[in-house]
Design a protein around this motif. Structure first.
Motif, PDB file in Angstrom:
ATOM      1  N   PHE A  86      -5.509  -5.738 -11.754  1.00  0.00           N
ATOM      2  CA  PHE A  86      -4.374  -5.024 -11.172  1.00  0.00           C
ATOM      3  C   PHE A  86      -3.186  -5.972 -10.972  1.00  0.00           C
ATOM      4  N   ASP A  87      -3.434  -7.121 -10.376  1.00  0.00           N
ATOM      5  CA  ASP A  87      -2.364  -8.079 -10.078  1.00  0.00           C
ATOM      6  C   ASP A  87      -1.740  -8.680 -11.341  1.00  0.00           C
ATOM      7  N   ALA A  88      -2.498  -8.705 -12.443  1.00  0.00           N
ATOM      8  CA  ALA A  88      -1.987  -9.270 -13.695  1.00  0.00           C
ATOM      9  C   ALA A  88      -1.140  -8.271 -14.482  1.00  0.00           C
ATOM     10  N   VAL A  90      -1.056   3.314  -5.828  1.00  0.00           N
ATOM     11  CA  VAL A  90      -0.088   2.425  -6.456  1.00  0.00           C
ATOM     12  C   VAL A  90      -0.537   2.170  -7.889  1.00  0.00           C
ATOM     13  N   PHE A  91       0.396   2.249  -8.842  1.00  0.00           N
ATOM     14  CA  PHE A  91       0.049   2.151 -10.258  1.00  0.00           C
ATOM     15  C   PHE A  91       0.608   0.883 -10.889  1.00  0.00           C
ATOM     16  N   ARG A  92      -0.157   0.355 -11.846  1.00  0.00           N
ATOM     17  CA  ARG A  92       0.275  -0.754 -12.703  1.00  0.00           C
ATOM     18  C   ARG A  92      -0.048  -0.397 -14.147  1.00  0.00           C
ATOM     19  N   LYS A  93       0.772  -0.864 -15.044  1.00  0.00           N
ATOM     20  CA  LYS A  93       0.731  -0.458 -16.452  1.00  0.00           C
ATOM     21  C   LYS A  93      -0.224  -1.318 -17.278  1.00  0.00           C
ATOM     22  N   VAL A  94      -1.192  -0.663 -17.928  1.00  0.00           N
ATOM     23  CA  VAL A  94      -2.059  -1.319 -18.905  1.00  0.00           C
ATOM     24  C   VAL A  94      -1.381  -1.238 -20.270  1.00  0.00           C
ATOM     25  N   ASP A  95      -0.957  -0.025 -20.634  1.00  0.00           N
ATOM     26  CA  ASP A  95      -0.176   0.213 -21.853  1.00  0.00           C
ATOM     27  C   ASP A  95       0.616   1.502 -21.629  1.00  0.00           C
ATOM     28  N   ASP A  96       1.297   1.991 -22.652  1.00  0.00           N
ATOM     29  CA  ASP A  96       2.158   3.169 -22.474  1.00  0.00           C
ATOM     30  C   ASP A  96       1.394   4.415 -22.033  1.00  0.00           C
ATOM     31  N   ASP A  97       0.095   4.456 -22.290  1.00  0.00           N
ATOM     32  CA  ASP A  97      -0.692   5.648 -21.984  1.00  0.00           C
ATOM     33  C   ASP A  97      -1.842   5.400 -21.006  1.00  0.00           C
ATOM     34  N   VAL A 137      -2.780   3.533 -17.031  1.00  0.00           N
ATOM     35  CA  VAL A 137      -2.420   2.786 -15.832  1.00  0.00           C
ATOM     36  C   VAL A 137      -3.676   2.559 -14.993  1.00  0.00           C
ATOM     37  N   VAL A 138      -3.637   1.504 -14.198  1.00  0.00           N
ATOM     38  CA  VAL A 138      -4.671   1.253 -13.197  1.00  0.00           C
ATOM     39  C   VAL A 138      -4.056   1.596 -11.853  1.00  0.00           C
ATOM     40  N   GLY A 139      -4.832   2.257 -11.004  1.00  0.00           N
ATOM     41  CA  GLY A 139      -4.363   2.641  -9.684  1.00  0.00           C
ATOM     42  C   GLY A 139      -5.184   1.989  -8.593  1.00  0.00           C
ATOM     43  N   ALA A 140      -4.519   1.662  -7.505  1.00  0.00           N
ATOM     44  CA  ALA A 140      -5.178   1.170  -6.294  1.00  0.00           C
ATOM     45  C   ALA A 140      -4.861   2.180  -5.197  1.00  0.00           C
ATOM     46  N   MET A 141      -5.896   2.888  -4.729  1.00  0.00           N
ATOM     47  CA  MET A 141      -5.708   3.869  -3.664  1.00  0.00           C
ATOM     48  C   MET A 141      -5.791   3.142  -2.335  1.00  0.00           C
ATOM     49  N   ASP A 142      -4.645   3.022  -1.691  1.00  0.00           N
ATOM     50  CA  ASP A 142      -4.537   2.373  -0.387  1.00  0.00           C
ATOM     51  C   ASP A 142      -4.656   3.465   0.673  1.00  0.00           C
ATOM     52  N   LEU A 143      -5.777   3.472   1.371  1.00  0.00           N
ATOM     53  CA  LEU A 143      -6.101   4.517   2.335  1.00  0.00           C
ATOM     54  C   LEU A 143      -6.351   3.898   3.695  1.00  0.00           C
ATOM     55  N   ARG A 144      -5.646   4.386   4.678  1.00  0.00           N
ATOM     56  CA  ARG A 144      -5.864   3.912   6.049  1.00  0.00           C
ATOM     57  C   ARG A 144      -7.339   4.111   6.399  1.00  0.00           C
ATOM     58  N   GLY A 145      -7.970   3.053   6.903  1.00  0.00           N
ATOM     59  CA  GLY A 145      -9.378   3.128   7.289  1.00  0.00           C
ATOM     60  C   GLY A 145     -10.330   2.496   6.285  1.00  0.00           C
ATOM     61  N   LEU A 146      -9.875   2.253   5.058  1.00  0.00           N
ATOM     62  CA  LEU A 146     -10.707   1.564   4.070  1.00  0.00           C
ATOM     63  C   LEU A 146     -10.299   0.098   4.029  1.00  0.00           C
ATOM     64  N   LYS A 147     -11.290  -0.781   4.034  1.00  0.00           N
ATOM     65  CA  LYS A 147     -10.989  -2.218   4.032  1.00  0.00           C
ATOM     66  C   LYS A 147     -10.409  -2.678   2.708  1.00  0.00           C
TER      67      LYS A 147
END
Length: 182
Positions: free
Chosen positions: A27-29, A153-160, A162-172
């Motif tokens: 995700f960070d890359a 939150v989304f980050r681009k792998v390629d044009d079609d 994406v990787v998402g990180a679901m930031d949810l209150r209560g999850l570590k």
């Protein structure tokens, strides 16, 4: 595992299971995604990391997400038990129960019942918006749920893809998933 190869190859590897550190390293890359790039229909899948949410969306028939416009987002597009798809109203999902008792929700009978009852919890109205937010030091397209303390939150792998990180209150740690454009 060290993130090597193309982002597409790394994602294919992580789809089979990863540590949260491996998933976040990918995700960070990845580069940011602009809001207009997210418009359209997307099929979803998860990156299992040991998160309490792992497997639950798929078990209940999650298909993906639909982004009709920045203010018109359908965050939970589900497969209808009799064919086709419908948008589930996230406000009607028992989120505290999902987080507190994920093992109880993994029973086949519960999944069958939820899939059958799901269309009754459907909506035609959008239930999220797309905005650019900063997460983990990068400003990128983010889906903000209207009625729940969730930001995807989304980050681009390629044009079609994406990787998402679901930031949810209560999850570590975030729940990690991916979307592929249909």
């Amino acid at each position: 595992m060290t993130v090597t190869g193309t982002p597409t190859e790394t994602l294919r590897y992580l789809e089979h299971g990863a540590t949260i550190d491996e998933a976040l390293a990918l995700f960070d890359a990845l580069p940011a995604v602009a809001v207009p790039e997210m418009l359209g229909n997307w099929a979803g899948g998860e990156i299992p990391t040991g998160n309490p949410m792992d497997g639950l969306l798929e078990r209940f028939g999650w298909h993906g997400k639909r982004f009709d416009g920045p203010d018109d987002v359908h965050p939970l597009v589900m497969d209808h038990p009799r064919g086709g798809r419908f948008s589930l109203n996230p406000a009607l999902v028992p989120l505290p129960t999902l987080i507190r008792y994920p093992a109880a929700l993994r029973h086949a009978a519960v999944a069958r019942l939820a899939k059958q009852a799901g269309p009754a919890l459907g909506t035609r109205a959008p239930k999220a918006r797309l905005r650019t937010t900063e997460y983990r030091g990068v400003a990128s397209a983010t889906m903000c749920y209207d009625d729940l303390p969730i930001h995807d939150v989304f980050r681009k792998v390629d044009d079609d893809t994406v990787v998402g990180a679901m930031d949810l209150r209560g999850l570590k740690q975030p729940f990690m998933f991916f979307l592929r454009r249909e």
